[in-house]
Design a protein around this motif. Structure first.
Motif, PDB file in Angstrom:
ATOM      1  N   ARG A 252       8.342 -58.035  89.346  1.00 45.66           N
ATOM      2  CA  ARG A 252       9.349 -57.070  88.865  1.00 45.66           C
ATOM      3  C   ARG A 252       8.724 -55.783  88.358  1.00 45.66           C
ATOM      4  NH1 ARG A 252      11.545 -61.772  86.354  1.00 45.66           N
ATOM      5  NH2 ARG A 252      10.621 -61.097  84.386  1.00 45.66           N
ATOM      6  N   ARG A 253       7.431 -55.803  88.056  1.00 50.11           N
ATOM      7  CA  ARG A 253       6.789 -54.645  87.441  1.00 50.11           C
ATOM      8  C   ARG A 253       6.689 -53.504  88.454  1.00 50.11           C
ATOM      9  NH1 ARG A 253       1.614 -56.628  85.734  1.00 50.11           N
ATOM     10  NH2 ARG A 253       2.817 -57.692  84.116  1.00 50.11           N
TER      11      ARG A 253
ATOM     12  N   ASP B 104       6.943 -67.754  85.450  1.00 50.38           N
ATOM     13  CA  ASP B 104       7.452 -66.584  84.729  1.00 50.38           C
ATOM     14  C   ASP B 104       6.491 -65.412  84.859  1.00 50.38           C
ATOM     15  OD1 ASP B 104       9.701 -67.915  83.955  1.00 50.38           O
ATOM     16  OD2 ASP B 104       9.030 -68.321  81.910  1.00 50.38           O
ATOM     17  N   SER B 105       5.190 -65.688  84.752  1.00 51.93           N
ATOM     18  CA  SER B 105       4.200 -64.621  84.863  1.00 51.93           C
ATOM     19  C   SER B 105       4.216 -64.002  86.256  1.00 51.93           C
ATOM     20  CB  SER B 105       2.809 -65.189  84.546  1.00 51.93           C
ATOM     21  OG  SER B 105       1.821 -64.215  84.715  1.00 51.93           O
TER      22      SER B 105
ATOM     23  N   ALA C  11       7.299 -61.868  86.597  1.00 47.81           N
ATOM     24  CA  ALA C  11       7.169 -60.612  85.851  1.00 47.81           C
ATOM     25  C   ALA C  11       6.317 -59.609  86.616  1.00 47.81           C
ATOM     26  CB  ALA C  11       6.568 -60.888  84.473  1.00 47.81           C
TER      27      ALA C  11
END
Length: 501
Positions: free
Chosen positions: A476-477, A469-470, A473
Motif C-alpha cells: 500500500r505504501r 500485515d507487513s 503495508a
C-alpha cells in the motif's frame, strides 16, 4: 459510521468507565455460568442418580444452545439494537438459572442449561455497544477489559463452586451466585445501556442460521461426546461427517444469498481467520489447563504417587484463584498494550508466558508452587488473548457486522473449550491404572503437551499474521517520487532538475 457520526442517544448516556464496568459484569454472567458446573459433574450424576455420561450433557446442552443462538443474537443486535437484545438475553438466563436451582430432574436441568446458553450472545453484543459508544482512543482498552472478563469469569465460576459446593454439598448452590450476578447485570443493563436509533438495514437470514446451528451442533456433539460414545463409533463418525456436509452446504447457501447471515468473504478474510484460529486454540488451552490442574491437585498422593490431596475448595482457591486475580489486575494494562502496539504483537508476548506455563505444568508439576505458577502464566496468556481478539475482529469488519463477527469468534472459542475438555478427558481416561482406577501421571504430561502445542500454534498464527500485515503495508505504501509529481502536477510541467516550469 464513526463514533462522531452516530445518531444521538435517546436519554442520558452512561460515562465510558461506567459503561465498561457494566458490560464487564454482563459478560461475566456468560463465563461464570459456563464454568461453575465443571467441578460438580460427578456430584450431579450422583445426586440426580444418572450416569456420568448423562451428566456430561449438562455441558453439552449449554454449548449446543450457544452454537444455535449466538450468530442469530449477534445479527439481531446489529439490526434491532443491542440494548433490547441484551436485556432479553439476561431475562432468559435468569429464568433458566431459577429453573436450575428449583429442579431435581435431569431433563429440566438440561432445559435450564439451554436457556443459559443464550448468555453466549452477551459478549458479541457488548463489543458492538462499545464500538458504537466509545471514542476511538478508548475503544481498544474498553474492548480488552470487557473481553478479559471471559477468562476471569471462568475462574470465578470454578472458585464459586469450590466455596459453595465443597464437602458433598448440593450441586445447586453455585447457581445462586450465577443468579445474583445475572440479576445485577440485568439491572445495570436496564439503567445504563444507551437507546440509539438503529442504523443497520436488512433482515435475519433464518435459513442460514438454522443450517449453521445444525452444522455446529453436529460438530460439538462429535467433540463433546466422542469419548463417551467411542471415537470410532458410528454415532461419533456420523456427527463428524454430518458436520462437514452441513457446514459445507451452509457455505454454498451463504454465497447465493443477497443478505447472508455471515458474508463468506468475511470468513475467508485472513484478518478474521487469524483471530478465529487463535480463539479456538485459546479455548483448547484454557480448558485443558483447568481440567488438568483440578484433577491433578486433588489426586491422593499415597495412592497415585503424585498430586497434593487437595479438596475441591483448595483446588480452586489455592491453585486457580491467583490466576483469576492476576487476570483482573492485568486486563486494563493489556488493553493499553493492545491499543499502543496492536493485537498481534500483544498475542506474541502473552502466549510466550502461556508456553512457559504449560512447560511448567508438563515437566515441573511435582511441587505446589510450580502448579500455581503454571496457572498464573496460562491465565496471563488467556487474559491477553481475550484482550486482543475483539480488537482484531473489529478492525476486519464493517460496523454493522460487529455483532455477528464477534459471535463467530465466540463460537470458535466455545468449540475450542469443548475440544480442550474432550482431549483432556480422553487422555486421562486412556491412561487409568487398572489397580486404582485413577489416572497415571503420564496422562497429565500428555495434557500439558496439548497445551504446549496450542501455545506454539498461536505464536505461529500471530507471526504469520504480522508477516502478512507487513507485506500488505508495503504494497500500500506509495512511491515518494510519485507523491511529489502528483503534488505539483497542477502547477505546470514538472522537471526533476529544476522543479516547476
Amino acid at each position: 459510521m464513526s463514533v462522531r457520526e452516530q445518531p444521538p442517544v435517546q436519554g442520558r448516556a452512561a460515562g465510558p468507565v461506567l459503561l465498561v464496568l457494566a458490560l464487564s459484569l454482563v459478560v461475566t454472567t456468560l463465563s461464570l455460568l459456563q464454568s461453575l458446573v465443571v467441578p460438580v459433574l460427578d456430584r450431579i450424576a450422583a445426586q440426580l442418580d444418572v450416569s456420568p455420561s448423562a451428566a456430561g450433557w449438562v455441558l453439552t446442552a449449554n454449548l449446543l444452545a450457544a452454537a444455535v443462538l449466538t450468530p442469530v443474537l449477534g445479527r439481531l443486535g446489529d439490526l434491532k439494537g443491542e440494548r433490547p437484545v441484551i436485556i432479553g438475553i439476561l431475562v432468559t438466563v435468569a429464568v433458566g438459572t431459577v429453573l436450575a436451582i428449583a429442579t431435581e430432574s435431569l431433563p429440566l436441568l438440561l432445559l435450564a442449561r439451554v436457556l443459559q446458553g443464550a448468555s453466549y450472545g452477551l459478549f458479541p453484543l457488548s463489543i458492538s455497544v462499545l464500538r458504537r459508544e466509545l471514542p476511538e482512543r478508548r475503544l481498544g482498552m474498553g474492548m480488552s477489559v470487557v473481553s478479559s472478563t471471559l477468562g476471569v469469569g471462568g475462574v470465578a465460576g470454578l472458585v464459586a463452586t469450590g466455596l459453595l459446593a465443597g464437602d458433598d454439598a448440593d450441586y445447586r448452590r453455585p447457581f445462586w451466585i450465577g443468579l445474583g450476578i445475572t440479576v445485577v447485570a440485568l439491572v445495570l443493563a436496564v439503567r445504563l445501556l444507551p437507546r440509539r436509533p438503529v442504523t443497520a438495514s436488512g433482515g435475519v437470514d433464518w435459513w442460514g442460521a438454522a443450517v449453521l446451528g445444525a452444522g455446529l451442533s453436529l460438530l460439538l456433539l462429535f467433540v463433546s461426546q466422542g469419548n463417551a460414545w467411542g471415537w470410532s463409533s458410528a454415532p461419533t463418525l456420523g456427527c463428524l461427517a454430518g458436520a462437514v456436509v452441513v457446514l459445507s452446504g451452509w457455505t454454498v447457501l451463504q454465497r447465493r444469498l443477497a443478505a447472508p447471515l455471515v458474508r463468506p468473504a468475511m470468513l475467508a478474510d485472513r484478518r478474521t481467520i487469524v483471530p478465529n484460529v487463535v480463539g479456538l486454540l485459546t479455548g483448547v488451552a484454557m480448558f485443558a489447563s483447568f481440567l488438568a490442574v483440578l484433577q491433578y491437585v486433588q489426586s491422593p498422593t499415597g495412592i497415585t504417587g503424585y498430586g497434593f490431596d487437595a479438596t475441591v475448595l483448595e483446588a480452586t482457591v489455592v491453585y486457580l484463584l491467583p490466576g483469576g486475580v492476576v487476570g483482573i489486575l492485568l486486563a486494563p494494562f493489556a488493553g493499553s498494550v493492545v491499543t499502543r502496539f496492536g493485537g498481534l504483537p500483544t498475542l506474541l508476548v502473552g502466549w510466550t508466558f502461556g508456553l512457559a506455563g504449560f512447560v511448567l505444568l508438563t515437566w515441573f508439576r511435582s511441587e505446589p508452587w510450580a502448579v500455581i505458577a503454571a496457572g498464573l502464566l496460562t491465565q496471563v496468556a488467556v487474559t491477553v488473548a481475550y484482550a486482543a481478539l475483539p480488537s482484531l475482529v473489529v478492525q476486519a469488519v464493517h460496523e454493522d457486522e460487529t455483532g455477528v463477527a464477534n459471535a463467530i469468534n465466540s463460537i470458535a472459542r466455545s468449540v475450542g473449550q469443548a475440544l480442550g475438555s474432550a482431549v483432556a478427558v480422553t487422555l486421562i481416561a486412556a491412561h487409568l491404572d487398572p489397580g486404582t482406577g485413577l489416572p497415571r501421571d503420564v496422562a497429565f504430561t500428555l495434557v500439558g503437551a496439548v497445551g504446549i502445542g496450542a501455545a506454539v500454534a498461536i505464536l505461529v498464527a500471530a507471526l504469520l499474521g504480522l508477516r502478512a500485515d507487513s507485506r500488505a503495508a508495503r504494497q500500500r505504501r506509495p512511491d515518494p517520487l510519485t507523491e511529489v509529481e502528483e503534488a505539483v502536477a497542477g502547477a505546470g510541467e514538472w522537471s526533476p532538475v529544476s522543479g516547476i516550469r
